[in-house]
Design a protein around this motif. Structure first.
Motif, PDB file in Angstrom:
ATOM      1  N   GLU A  98       0.831  -1.198   0.000  1.00 37.17           N
ATOM      2  CA  GLU A  98       0.000   0.000   0.000  1.00 37.17           C
ATOM      3  C   GLU A  98       0.873   1.258   0.000  1.00 37.17           C
ATOM      4  O   GLU A  98       0.547   2.250  -0.661  1.00 37.17           O
ATOM      5  CB  GLU A  98      -0.914  -0.038   1.227  1.00 37.17           C
TER       6      GLU A  98
ATOM      7  N   ASN B 188       0.766   4.082  -2.769  1.00 40.24           N
ATOM      8  CA  ASN B 188       0.518   5.488  -2.481  1.00 40.24           C
ATOM      9  C   ASN B 188       1.480   6.400  -3.209  1.00 40.24           C
ATOM     10  O   ASN B 188       1.149   7.521  -3.569  1.00 40.24           O
ATOM     11  CB  ASN B 188       0.664   5.725  -0.980  1.00 40.24           C
ATOM     12  N   LYS B 189       2.717   5.904  -3.377  1.00 39.68           N
ATOM     13  CA  LYS B 189       3.705   6.767  -3.993  1.00 39.68           C
ATOM     14  C   LYS B 189       3.620   6.732  -5.511  1.00 39.68           C
ATOM     15  O   LYS B 189       3.598   7.775  -6.165  1.00 39.68           O
ATOM     16  CB  LYS B 189       5.102   6.342  -3.559  1.00 39.68           C
TER      17      LYS B 189
ATOM     18  N   ASP C  11       6.149   6.817   2.350  1.00 45.06           N
ATOM     19  CA  ASP C  11       5.681   7.465   3.578  1.00 45.06           C
ATOM     20  C   ASP C  11       6.293   6.762   4.789  1.00 45.06           C
ATOM     21  O   ASP C  11       6.199   5.544   4.928  1.00 45.06           O
ATOM     22  CB  ASP C  11       4.163   7.379   3.638  1.00 45.06           C
TER      23      ASP C  11
ATOM     24  N   LEU D 183      -2.415  10.200   5.438  1.00 42.73           N
ATOM     25  CA  LEU D 183      -2.725   9.594   4.149  1.00 42.73           C
ATOM     26  C   LEU D 183      -4.194   9.297   3.948  1.00 42.73           C
ATOM     27  O   LEU D 183      -4.704   9.356   2.852  1.00 42.73           O
ATOM     28  CB  LEU D 183      -1.933   8.295   4.003  1.00 42.73           C
ATOM     29  N   TYR D 184      -4.873   8.938   5.049  1.00 42.84           N
ATOM     30  CA  TYR D 184      -6.254   8.482   4.864  1.00 42.84           C
ATOM     31  C   TYR D 184      -7.169   9.261   5.777  1.00 42.84           C
ATOM     32  O   TYR D 184      -6.817   9.568   6.910  1.00 42.84           O
ATOM     33  CB  TYR D 184      -6.365   7.003   5.203  1.00 42.84           C
TER      34      TYR D 184
END
Lengths: 489, 313, 230
Positions: free
Chosen positions: A175, A179-180, A199, C125-126
């Motif tokens: 994940e 995301n990146k 992250d 992020l969320y």
């Protein structure tokens, strides 16, 4: 595409083992499989030109190095098993009908380990590592005694439950990459390339969860409780494989994962985490060694200690430390397998563990001069005598550790002294025990196939401890670079 | 306004008093049927009460004033509580200040009176029953508070009236928290009314009795009052569960048709719940005294979970 | 589309029921109920997967759902029931370290802790209400509750169920990372089946003497006459 040979050979061997019936052919197949794997691996190592970018195999210095260690240990264990298992069957300890399960499981274990090392996909790596757990559990329980089943169940439960956490870690990593870049990835190489901008929170969670599982697989405290039990109760040939090859799978996972962490923002925390766990592991293992009264349990605790030490090398995270950590891995595997083999001979002689639960060893040098000498040599090697390779790697890692804090080498040296004392304290009194005349057991003559691997492994470890094999240094340095750490030495 | 309040209180209390013995008998009947017996007549509860009211009331020679006051006090406390819980009609405005914490305190006060009564007669069984009752309630009380706290948190109000009003507007299957709450509320009914896994209301066995132990020395009219207040307590707790989980059909305005519909529907829903309680009681064996906290812990788990989920979602 | 509005609520309800079933797995004393609860839990995962199919239109999740039905709702529970019939044990009353009330208490703390930790790390992020976040919190909580069940139960067969529930937690989490390749779910299920079979065989062995064990192995046709696995 020569790497395809690994699974092909494994398939052929497994198929033949299902078809053939005699004990002799089964054990012969058991030897042929690791030997061919060893030859293929050596061929790969000497001819870097033929490594290709196959999508199904990740062939680089790192995986070849671990594979080399694994196939050496498996080859030695298979050779040893020829005489050892035969003896077990003759004495009635092992049911004749369990033979095929044993050899099939043994070859399958090698195949699963090979796949785990060479797979480029983290999830596949996880699955193969999980398979090795299941298969080694079968091998541990092969004698179908209550104690072995107990040990095996404990092994399964601790390793499998921890491995589930690793899978959560893998999902988080996926994940994080998604995301990146927008597209998730599970390939080791791709993730290393993308590592820089991931992250940090996600990556740290991923690492912690991943670490739990593979720490359990390689016996890091506090997930170590299965290890002394499983290694001590398993047949010696299996103990050697568990200690020399399967533990390394866990370390291999942690190594690769730390390589990914190197480029992210959380390497500092990861490093501290690893060093703390390493120190706890070494302390617990060394101090527990002091009160062990059984040879195999003692050796098993020493495995925990050495895994902790390798973890320390990884945690320090400088290229030098990683270099010596890899070196330590190879040498520890050779020495530990040899020791378990010697312990197996003593086991056949004295039928330990006896009813009292303690080793009743006596007349050692009269009854088993060969095993006595090899156990002594193995212990000396474990303590870290010069001539043996562990001396070099211990010095190397401790020097690298001093760069972080002088207290680390100071404490670790003290703990190593404890471990040395524990080994001596076990071995010296044992040598002095004499059975009253006429009451000792009948001398057991170990077949040649049990002695040869011990000698070979000892010679091999002395060789890597004294001579620098041409290209060895460059190869290891390249392996460290493969992980994602710098090359400067 | 005042008139409406008066009608509401009168209707509610009268309804509670009338149907409570019936519900008790339904449970008894279900249990008897499960055990293969015929079971009492459904109206037997009323006959019992009538019989007890006619009988002579005896007091122990050591009994003090508590034995004389407690029966009336217990019933009146519960009747006050009954005003707070609308059974089949929720008026537009909150006519009676029905704070749920006050409601809880009223229940506890009733409990305390009965425990004192058990001690008052100075018999060994009474004292034993009181001590058991008090230790149980010491454990269940935090759980009760958390259950009601979850209820309050979900509906956003301390007033039982508002809680019921909110419940009619949310479709329970759409709101997981309400579903979750039904489990601890059900357990609460079992515990508060001394039903099987916790206490057996039908036995006078020295080893296990809790509630009956305290009432062992009461007789005649006093016993009738206690039985009635026990039944009322059960009906009130059932009403809280029912009107939150299946509020359908409850009367929202004052009209004869709606009131009759609400009353009949409540009777039906209550009967169904009684059947469930009876089956539940038959399915379980009486727990050992020291295992009862397990049951409480499940209720506690569910209510905490409810609060979490309300926060998380 | 009404379905699209219902699906998130649907998924939430199922997720919560998954947690509830985790609580039951900790506190139940009857082995039959344990298996039934596990079956119910797996079924909830199927429902979640179906909800996600509606929401995200990843048809691959249909395959996951089908696989879960075959393996976890039907296959594995049947296998465990078979074992249970053989060992003649109905109740699991032995606990170590913690008894069920304490375990439930601890699991409340676990859920809270996981929520707080993840909320802090993932908040950048969320959104706190995103399904990924919810799935991760509940999945990891379920894994930890399963771990608790593995730790406090003494009988190997109930440990197996605890392990299976942990695996359900991983699956519950994995469902929300929808791009995860399908073959992985598949191989994990295979791994699970091997593991369950193996531990079940050993579980049969652990409560019996060796002679009896071997005869039982034969009963399961795991040892053929002239040797080797069948």
């Amino acid at each position: 595409m020569i790497a395809v040979l690994y699974p092909v050979v494994a398939m052929v061997i497994l198929l033949l083992q299902l078809l053939l019936r005699t004990h002799r052919s089964l054990s012969l197949l058991g030897v042929i499989h690791p030997v061919i794997s060893l030859i293929i691996t050596l061929y790969f190592i000497v001819s870097p030109g033929i490594w290709d970018d196959s999508p199904f195999f990740l062939i680089d210095h790192m995986s070849l190095f671990v594979m080399l260690t694994t196939s050496i240990i498996f080859a030695a264990a298979a050779l040893y098993a020829v005489g050892y298992i035969d003896g077990l069957v003759r004495s009635g300890d092992l049911e004749k009908r369990s033979l095929r399960i044993f050899y099939f499981g043994f070859s399958f274990l090698l195949a699963a380990t090979t796949m785990a090392i060479f797979t480029p996909n983290i999830a596949l790596f996880w699955i193969c590592a999980e398979l090795t757990t299941v298969l080694s559990a079968v091998l541990i329980a092969i004698l179908a005694l209550r104690a072995t089943i107990d040990a095996s169940l404990k092994y399964i439960f601790i390793c499998s439950t921890s491995m589930l956490f690793s899978f959560i870690g893998i999902i988080f990593l996926f994940e994080a990459v998604r995301n990146k870049t927008g597209v998730g990835s599970l390939l080791w190489t791709e993730i290393v390339d993308e590592a820089a901008g991931l992250d940090s929170g996600m990556v740290f969670i991923a690492f912690v969860f991943f670490f739990i599982g593979f720490a359990a697989k390689s016996g890091i405290v506090p997930f170590h409780t299965w290890l002394p039990l499983a290694h001590a109760k398993a047949p010696s040939a299996v103990s050697a494989v568990l200690s020399g090859a399967i533990l390394n799978i866990g370390m291999y996972g942690i190594l690769r994962m730390t390589g990914i962490m190197k480029e992210t923002g959380v390497f500092g925390q990861v490093s501290v985490l690893l060093i703390v766990f390493a120190m706890i592991t070494i302390s617990v293992a060394c101090l527990s060694m002091l009160r062990q009264k059984k040879l195999k349990t003692l050796i098993a605790f020493s495995s925990i200690e050495n895994m902790g030490f390798i973890l320390l090398g990884i945690g320090i995270g400088s290229p030098v430390a990683l270099f010596w950590a890899l070196f330590h891995m190879l040498s520890h595997s050779c020495i530990k397998a040899g020791l378990f083999f010697s312990a197996g001979i003593l086991h056949r002689q004295y039928k330990v563990p006896t009813r009292t639960g303690e080793d009743e060893i006596g007349d050692l040098l009269l009854l088993q001069p060969f095993a006595a000498v090899t156990v002594m040599a193995g212990c000396a090697a474990l303590i870290g005598m010069p001539l043996f390779p562990l001396f070099l790697s211990k010095v190397g890692i401790l020097l690298a550790a001093a760069a972080i804090s002088v207290w680390i080498p100071a404490i670790v040296l003290l703990l190593f002294a404890c471990a040395g004392v524990a080994l001596l304290r076990f071995y010296l009194p044992v040598m002095a025990v004499r059975f009253p005349a006429g009451e000792g057991p009948v001398p057991y003559t170990a077949p040649l196939s049990m002695k040869v691997p011990i000698v070979l492994l000892l010679l091999l470890s002395i060789m890597i401890g004294t001579v620098m094999i041409p290209g060895e240094e460059a190869f290891l340095a390249a392996a460290v670079a493969d992980l994602g750490f710098g090359v400067q030495l | 306004m005042i008139g409406e309040s008066f009608i509401f209180a009168l209707l509610n209390v009268a309804f509670v008093l009338v149907i409570s013995p019936f519900f008790m008998m339904v449970i008894k009947k279900v249990k008897a049927r499960v055990q293969g017996r015929q079971g009492p007549h459904l109206l037997q509860g009323y006959y019992n009460l009538a019989k007890l009211f006619r009988k002579e009331t005896l007091y122990s020679e050591y009994a003090g004033c508590i034995s004389r006051i407690a029966p009336y006090a217990a019933l009146s406390i519960l009747l006050v509580a009954a005003i707070m819980v609308p059974l089949f009609w929720i008026p537009e405005q909150e006519l009676v200040t029905a704070n749920i914490i006050v409601f809880l305190y009223l229940l506890v006060a009733g409990r305390l009176l009965i425990a004192l009564l058990g001690l008052d007669a100075a018999s060994t069984f009474g004292g034993m029953g009181s001590s058991r009752e008090m230790s149980l309630s010491a454990i269940i009380e935090p759980v009760t508070v958390v259950v009601f706290a979850a209820l309050v948190y979900v509906t956003g109000s301390f007033s039982i009236h508002d809680i019921f009003r909110t419940a009619t507007t949310i479709f329970p299957a759409y709101n997981p928290t309400v579903l979750l709450l039904s489990v601890p509320l059900f357990i609460l009914i079992i515990v508060e009314t001394g039903r099987v896994p916790v206490d057996n209301p039908e036995t006078h066995l020295e080893l296990t009795m809790v509630h009956e132990g305290m009432l062992l020395d009461t007789s005649g009219r006093n016993l009738a009052l206690f039985e009635l207040s026990h039944a009322v307590k059960q009906t009130l707790l059932m009403a809280i569960l029912l009107n939150i989980i299946v509020p359908a059909g409850i009367a929202l305005e004052l009209s004869v048709g709606a009131l009759i519909l609400g009353g009949v529907l409540f009777l039906l829903k209550g009967t169904v719940l009684c059947v469930i309680i009876g089956l539940f009681e038959s399915a379980y064996a009486k727990m050992r005294f020291f295992q009862i906290p397990n049951l409480f812990m499940i209720a506690f788990f569910f209510s905490i979970l409810t609060i979490f989920i309300e926060v998380m979602l | 589309m009404i379905l699209n509005d219902v699906a998130p609520v649907w998924i939430r309800i199922c997720l919560i029921l998954v947690l509830v079933s985790g609580g039951f797995l900790l506190s139940s004393r009857s082995l039959k109920n344990l298996v039934r609860t596990y079956q119910f839990q797996s079924f909830l995962l199927v429902l979640i997967a179906l909800g996600l199919v509606v929401l995200e239109e990843h048809t691959i999740l249909l395959l996951v759902a089908a696989l879960t039905v075959v393996s976890k709702v039907w296959g594995i529970p049947a296998c465990i029931r078979l074992i249970q019939e053989r060992i003649h044990i109905q109740q699991d009353l032995k606990f170590s370290y913690l008894r069920p009330p304490g375990a439930l208490m601890l699991s409340i703390l676990i859920i809270l802790l996981v929520y707080i930790t993840f909320a802090q790390i993932l908040e950048k992020l969320y959104a706190a209400s995103s399904l990924f976040f919810l799935g991760s919190v509940i999945g990891v909580s379920l894994v930890l509750m399963g771990l608790l069940a593995v730790c406090i139960r003494r009988m190997a067969i109930s440990k197996v169920i605890g392990y299976l529930s942990m695996e359900n937690g991983v699956l519950a989490f994995g469902l929300f990372v929808t791009e995860l390749p399908f073959f992985i779910e598949f191989v994990i299920v295979i791994d699970l089946i091997i593991l369950v079979l193996l531990t079940s065989i050993m579980t049969v062995g652990i409560d019996s003497s060796i002679e009896e064990y071997k005869s039982r192995l034969e009963e399961f046709h795991l040892l053929s006459e002239e040797g080797g696995i069948a």
